[in-house]
Design an enzyme around this catalytic site. Structure first.
Site, PDB file in Angstrom:
ATOM      1  N   SER A  84     -10.798  -0.884   3.268  1.00 24.48           N
ATOM      2  CA  SER A  84     -10.225  -0.778   4.563  1.00 24.48           C
ATOM      3  C   SER A  84      -9.506   0.518   5.658  1.00 24.48           C
ATOM      4  O   SER A  84      -9.183   0.965   4.137  1.00 24.48           O
ATOM      5  CB  SER A  84      -9.214  -2.146   4.776  1.00 24.48           C
ATOM      6  OG  SER A  84      -8.478  -2.986   4.281  1.00 24.48           O
ATOM      7  N   GLU A 136      -4.840   3.475   6.216  1.00 23.94           N
ATOM      8  CA  GLU A 136      -4.521   3.178   4.876  1.00 23.94           C
ATOM      9  C   GLU A 136      -5.556   4.230   4.510  1.00 23.94           C
ATOM     10  O   GLU A 136      -4.343   4.852   3.768  1.00 23.94           O
ATOM     11  CB  GLU A 136      -4.976   1.910   4.683  1.00 23.94           C
ATOM     12  CG  GLU A 136      -4.855   1.683   3.053  1.00 23.94           C
ATOM     13  CD  GLU A 136      -5.426   0.722   2.114  1.00 23.94           C
ATOM     14  OE1 GLU A 136      -5.426   0.777   1.163  1.00 23.94           O
ATOM     15  OE2 GLU A 136      -5.993  -0.145   2.899  1.00 23.94           O
ATOM     16  N   ARG A 172       0.831  -0.899  -0.263  1.00 18.70           N
ATOM     17  CA  ARG A 172      -0.184   0.589  -0.232  1.00 18.70           C
ATOM     18  C   ARG A 172       1.138   1.088   0.025  1.00 18.70           C
ATOM     19  O   ARG A 172       0.371   2.155   0.594  1.00 18.70           O
ATOM     20  CB  ARG A 172      -0.671  -0.040   1.511  1.00 18.70           C
ATOM     21  CG  ARG A 172      -1.890  -1.086   1.244  1.00 18.70           C
ATOM     22  CD  ARG A 172      -3.434  -1.194   0.511  1.00 18.70           C
ATOM     23  NE  ARG A 172      -4.470  -1.734   0.282  1.00 18.70           N
ATOM     24  CZ  ARG A 172      -3.972  -2.946   0.136  1.00 18.70           C
ATOM     25  NH1 ARG A 172      -3.037  -3.255  -0.439  1.00 18.70           N
ATOM     26  NH2 ARG A 172      -5.401  -3.904   0.369  1.00 18.70           N
TER      27      ARG A 172
HETATM   28  N1  EPU Z   1     -10.906 -11.081  10.026  1.00 19.21           N
HETATM   29  C1  EPU Z   1     -11.277 -11.226  11.010  1.00 19.21           C
HETATM   30  N2  EPU Z   1     -11.755 -10.877  12.020  1.00 19.21           N
HETATM   31  C2  EPU Z   1     -12.175  -9.544  10.719  1.00 19.21           C
HETATM   32  C3  EPU Z   1     -11.932  -9.146  10.077  1.00 19.21           C
HETATM   33  C4  EPU Z   1     -11.247 -10.120   8.866  1.00 19.21           C
HETATM   34  O1  EPU Z   1     -10.764 -12.272  12.227  1.00 19.21           O
HETATM   35  O2  EPU Z   1     -13.579  -8.552  11.610  1.00 19.21           O
HETATM   36  C5  EPU Z   1      -9.327 -12.079   9.755  1.00 19.21           C
HETATM   37  C6  EPU Z   1      -9.386 -13.196   8.587  1.00 19.21           C
HETATM   38  O3  EPU Z   1     -11.377 -13.569   9.214  1.00 19.21           O
HETATM   39  C7  EPU Z   1      -8.638 -13.690   7.691  1.00 19.21           C
HETATM   40  C8  EPU Z   1      -7.795 -12.385   8.546  1.00 19.21           C
HETATM   41  O4  EPU Z   1      -8.698 -11.483   8.822  1.00 19.21           O
HETATM   42  O5  EPU Z   1      -8.464 -14.851   9.191  1.00 19.21           O
HETATM   43  C9  EPU Z   1      -7.904 -11.548   7.405  1.00 19.21           C
HETATM   44  O6  EPU Z   1      -9.040 -10.890   6.348  1.00 19.21           O
HETATM   45  P1  EPU Z   1      -9.368 -11.076   5.206  1.00 19.21           P
HETATM   46  O7  EPU Z   1      -8.922 -11.436   4.114  1.00 19.21           O
HETATM   47  O8  EPU Z   1     -11.464 -10.249   4.820  1.00 19.21           O
HETATM   48  O9  EPU Z   1      -8.514  -9.668   4.465  1.00 19.21           O
HETATM   49  P2  EPU Z   1      -7.877  -7.936   5.112  1.00 19.21           P
HETATM   50  O10 EPU Z   1      -6.601  -8.438   5.878  1.00 19.21           O
HETATM   51  O11 EPU Z   1      -8.634  -7.377   6.589  1.00 19.21           O
HETATM   52  C10 EPU Z   1      -6.641  -6.940   3.642  1.00 19.21           C
HETATM   53  C11 EPU Z   1      -6.942  -5.804   2.190  1.00 19.21           C
HETATM   54  C12 EPU Z   1      -8.592  -5.628   1.835  1.00 19.21           C
HETATM   55  C13 EPU Z   1      -8.270  -7.559   0.492  1.00 19.21           C
HETATM   56  C14 EPU Z   1      -8.519  -8.724   1.617  1.00 19.21           C
HETATM   57  C15 EPU Z   1      -7.967  -9.847   0.812  1.00 19.21           C
HETATM   58  C16 EPU Z   1      -5.508  -4.347   3.805  1.00 19.21           C
HETATM   59  C17 EPU Z   1      -5.406  -3.173   4.410  1.00 19.21           C
HETATM   60  N3  EPU Z   1      -6.577  -5.017   3.267  1.00 19.21           N
HETATM   61  O12 EPU Z   1      -8.126  -7.472   4.086  1.00 19.21           O
HETATM   62  O13 EPU Z   1      -8.046  -4.120   0.504  1.00 19.21           O
HETATM   63  O14 EPU Z   1      -9.282  -7.362  -0.509  1.00 19.21           O
HETATM   64  O15 EPU Z   1      -7.386  -8.319   1.974  1.00 19.21           O
HETATM   65  O16 EPU Z   1      -6.805  -9.661  -0.040  1.00 19.21           O
HETATM   66  O17 EPU Z   1      -4.917  -4.320   3.279  1.00 19.21           O
HETATM   67  C18 EPU Z   1      -9.115  -2.295   0.757  1.00 19.21           C
HETATM   68  O18 EPU Z   1      -7.629  -1.809   0.654  1.00 19.21           O
HETATM   69  O19 EPU Z   1      -9.681  -1.542   0.489  1.00 19.21           O
HETATM   70  C19 EPU Z   1      -9.473  -3.407   0.990  1.00 19.21           C
HETATM   71  C20 EPU Z   1     -10.861  -3.912   1.095  1.00 19.21           C
END
Ligand code: EPU
Length: 339
Positions: free
Chosen positions: A240, A335, A168
């Site tokens: 995010s 972010e 990012r």
């Molecule tokens: N998780 C939780 N609780 C929550 C959210 C997530 O326990 O409320 C856990 C999930 O179960 C999973 C892990 O955290 O084990 C990761 O969650 P997720 O796959 O939803 O991804 P994220 O790390 O929360 C990132 C990006 C997203 C992108 C997703 C999928 C960043 C800041 N965000 O989110 O990007 O869609 O991975 O690749 O890196 C964005 O930048 O606006 C965005 C949506």
């Protein structure tokens, strides 16, 4: 608004700054240019003003009106410009909606962008923000970034390796912040489908399709995103809100001993811990503070519950940061760009 020193055709009378958080904010002046030449003509008239270059407004949080000029690209152009046996290079104007570009690549049978389906925003921002999802980042596709200097109007083409891409992050967000407007981005796509299905349970979710295509991956990613992420037209948000922090291996080991169920991703410089998981552990998922809240299905997303101000969201952000630091000893940072 008084007389404008620049070509009036470019000035929008309506000065509200569109943003997906749905927060009211105005600029002194809003300018949209439709070509590099138009932008170059406008620059000398901006020298004494504050300038904010915006894309689709999907990564901005306004805490006040912007006392200056907002610039927005109106460069809409998409065309393949080169090809070899394996790849095709596509040059895209900064104002093209990112997901329209992804749809175009998939419709042409080109692969590389499908995991980035439905990310809000425009092409210019993809190169500044290094947008990413499901194991792919914009930097994996970017070949060159064409820019115009906001200081003197000169053109500069940055090769991928000159953009200092990281999670990012890019040179345009840090060392050269506010200095250049991205006008075109050239992406390199593959003619053959190369799947990237290692993220989470994407592979299982796609099932045992014998002949998987980029279009299948796009369809699944759209389905996953729509089920997990709030639609800004229904509930204001900027995707995010926080970045996922990267911690040292030592820190990770001590946390893991305490929280064996903690999700994590190995990265080159440490271990990435999902901030959404930590926020949920702090009890914030689905909760609100005033008119701002934490989304019920994804705790990394802050939402406007209706009529929130930027200050409401900042208050919620700071409270969450403190709680996460207290419980896990980890600092998390937005972010989203706070203006
Ligand atoms: N998780 C939780 N609780 C929550 C959210 C997530 O326990 O409320 C856990 C999930 O179960 C999973 C892990 O955290 O084990 C990761 O969650 P997720 O796959 O939803 O991804 P994220 O790390 O929360 C990132 C990006 C997203 C992108 C997703 C999928 C960043 C800041 N965000 O989110 O990007 O869609 O991975 O690749 O890196 C964005 O930048 O606006 C965005 C949506």
């Amino acid at each position: 608004m008084g007389e404008s020193p620049v070509n009036c055709k470019l000035v929008r009378l309506y000065r509200r700054i569109d943003n997906t958080f749905g927060i009211e904010a105005k600029a002194n002046r809003w300018l949209e240019y439709r070509s590099e030449e138009e932008l170059q003509r406008v620059i000398p008239a901006l020298h004494s003003e504050r300038v904010l270059h915006v894309g689709g407004g999907s990564n901005l949080l306004f805490t006040r009106d912007f006392d200056g000029t907002v610039l927005h690209s109106g460069i809409r152009f998409v065309a393949p410009v080169a090809a070899d046996a394996e790849s095709v290079w596509v040059r895209v104007g900064a104002a093209i909606v990112w997901d329209d570009f992804v749809a175009y690549t998939v419709a042409n049978g080109w692969s590389g962008a499908e995991n980035l389906s439905l990310i809000p925003g425009e092409v210019g921002a993809s190169a500044v923000q290094n947008i990413g999802a499901y194991g792919v980042e914009a930097k994996d596709l970017i070949d060159t970034v064409e820019c115009v200097s906001l200081k003197d109007g000169s053109r500069r083409v940055f090769r991928n390796e000159e953009c200092n891409y990281a999670y990012r992050s890019s040179i345009f967000k840090h060392e050269l912040k506010g200095q250049y407007a991205v006008t075109y981005v050239t992406y390199r796509l593959k003619k053959q489908f190369v799947p990237h299905l290692e993220y989470g349970n994407l592979r299982e979710q796609l099932g045992s399709v014998a002949t998987l295509s980029a279009a299948d991956v796009r369809r699944k990613i759209i389905e996953v995103r729509q089920s997990k992420l709030p639609d800004p037209k229904v509930q204001g948000n900027a995707g995010s809100f926080f970045m996922n922090p990267i911690v040292s291996r030592e820190k990770f080991e001590s946390l893991r001993a305490q929280y064996p169920q903690m999700p994590f991703y190995e990265v080159t410089d440490g271990v990435k811990i999902p901030a959404g998981w930590m926020i949920e552990q702090c009890g914030w998922k689905g909760r609100s503070l005033g008119r701002a809240g934490v989304y019920e299905k994804q705790a990394l997303i802050l939402v406007n519950r209706g009529g929130a101000t930027g200050e409401d969201v900042v208050r919620l952000c700071e409270t969450i940061q403190k709680d996460v630091a207290k419980k896990f000893g980890i600092e998390i940072y937005p972010e989203v760009n706070v203006i």
